[in-house]
Design a protein around this motif. Structure first.
Motif, PDB file in Angstrom:
ATOM      1  N   CYS A  20      72.610  46.325  34.506  1.00 25.58           N
ATOM      2  CA  CYS A  20      71.228  46.460  34.958  1.00 25.58           C
ATOM      3  C   CYS A  20      70.752  47.847  34.537  1.00 25.58           C
ATOM      4  N   HIS A 198      68.267  37.734  37.250  1.00 24.95           N
ATOM      5  CA  HIS A 198      67.147  38.071  38.125  1.00 24.95           C
ATOM      6  C   HIS A 198      66.564  36.841  38.815  1.00 24.95           C
ATOM      7  N   GLU A 224      73.130  40.155  33.289  1.00 24.66           N
ATOM      8  CA  GLU A 224      73.524  41.508  33.675  1.00 24.66           C
ATOM      9  C   GLU A 224      75.031  41.574  33.916  1.00 24.66           C
ATOM     10  N   ASP A 235      70.952  46.379  41.553  1.00 29.10           N
ATOM     11  CA  ASP A 235      71.281  44.946  41.478  1.00 29.10           C
ATOM     12  C   ASP A 235      72.780  44.613  41.555  1.00 29.10           C
TER      13      ASP A 235
HETATM   14 MN    MN Z   1      68.391  44.369  37.167  1.00 25.21          MN
END
Ligand code: MN
Ligand code: PEP
Length: 354
Positions: A20, A198, A224, A235
């Motif tokens: 991320c 996401h 990610e 995240d």
């Molecule tokens: Mn992210």
């Protein structure tokens, strides 16, 4: 390097992976090495400037981290991509040698910001991927593409990362697949990447959403990936390790959109049957609305209101209770009944106003 050609020349699925955020030189380079070694990845990603919801969150390292990302790309031989949200980011990313840019969901919503980026990219030959805006607004997403195209930036890609929804029980950002599908109908030449990280916000669900995207014929995935997700500075819940990335990619089933010859006849026959049934559904709906208009006429003559709430609640309940028997979900029945009801009201109101 043209994005479309890059995708076409890479093994399927086309994957963009990386943390991320770039957190340190060591984290960036070792993550990149591990990803390149373990998984079939085509592009390396990392966030340098992070648009965070709350002010005290980690907001990215900034300019210094660009050199780490570019260095990680050189070491692994992978092109690199990062998010830009303004003119300053664009200039810094270009001078550091970033290969592909992306515009984040929170920037796509803002035409001023997108225009500033487009102006900063005037005349520059670089691929740019545009994430969907946080709200489910197809026109706003398309508008961002038009701003870049007008600035002469024509090597574009779209990233579907889901749409923000208050307190959704399943997704961090609800996929609303009909929006990327409608986008592709209007812009079939623009590659469509899915970002299941996401969308889900949860590493346990990334594979499921990635598979769905491949089944819908998306051109690639952005996932990610972090060496130590639980301690990631942004995240943490949705990032996967390079090892999990490999097993996740291995678990994906690639289906072809070219129907093999022996399956063709069967499919044609079935599709014809489906078309006939769909025609009937629409004929029935037309007949249904004609009855609504008759009812509307009756109500008009007798000065009765169009909407009779208890009657409608009773009809819906009756249908919902039969959902299981007819092998349909309650949510589908609810949506279809609501749509019929709204259309029926429109027909009745039309008669009332005549
Ligand atoms: Mn992210
Ligand atoms: C990201 O990719 O790290 C990111 C911030 O994504 P989005 O713009 O989709 O929120």
């Amino acid at each position: 390097m043209e994005l479309k050609r890059l995708i076409a020349n890479q093994p399927k699925p086309f994957v963009i992976a990386g943390p991320c955020s770039a957190e340190s030189r060591e984290q960036m380079i070792s993550t990149a090495k591990e990803i390149a070694q373990k998984a079939a990845v085509s592009v390396l990603r990392a966030g340098i400037w992070k648009p965070r919801t709350r002010p005290d969150s980690f907001e990215g390292i900034g300019e210094e981290a660009l050199t780490w990302l570019v260095e990680a790309g050189k070491i692994t031989g992978l092109p690199v991509t990062t998010e830009v949200a303004n003119k300053d980011h664009v200039e810094k990313a270009l001078s550091a040698g970033v290969d592909i840019l992306w515009i984040g969901a929170r920037t796509t919503v803002n035409p001023f910001a997108v225009q500033e980026i487009a102006d900063a990219l005037q005349g520059v030959k670089i691929p740019v991927m545009i994430k969907n805006p946080v709200n489910p607004d197809l026109e706003l997403w398309i508008g961002a593409f038009e701003r870049l195209e007008k600035a002469g930036v024509t090597d574009l890609g779209a990233i579907h990362r889901g749409f923000s929804f208050y307190n959704h029980p399943k997704y961090r950002n609800v996929p609303n697949w009909e929006i990327p599908i409608a986008f592709r109908e209007r812009n079939s030449q623009i590659p469509m990447i899915c970002d299941p990280s996401h969308i889900t916000g949860n590493r346990g669900m990334v594979a499921e959403v990635a598979q769905k995207a491949l089944d819908l014929n998306f051109d690639g995935l952005m996932i990610e990936t972090h060496l130590d997700p639980d301690h990631a500075l942004s995240d943490p819940a949705q990032q996967v390790t390079p090892n999990s990335l490999k097993s996740l990619l291995d678990s994906l089933i690639l289906r072809t959109s070219n129907v093999p010859l022996n399956a063709r006849d069967f499919l044609i026959e079935m599709r014809d049957k489906i078309e006939v049934i769909d025609d009937r559904i629409f004929e029935l709906l037309t007949a249904r609305m004609a009855l609504s208009e008759e009812v509307g006429q009756f109500k008009k003559e007798n000065k009765i209101t169009v909407l009779q709430q208890e009657h409608w609640a009773h009809l819906i309940q009756n249908r919902l209770s039969k959902a299981q028997d007819i092998n349909l979900t309650q949510i589908f029945i609810r949506q279809i009944m609501d749509a019929i009801h709204q259309e029926s009201i429109r027909h009745q109101v039309k008669i009332m106003n005549k």
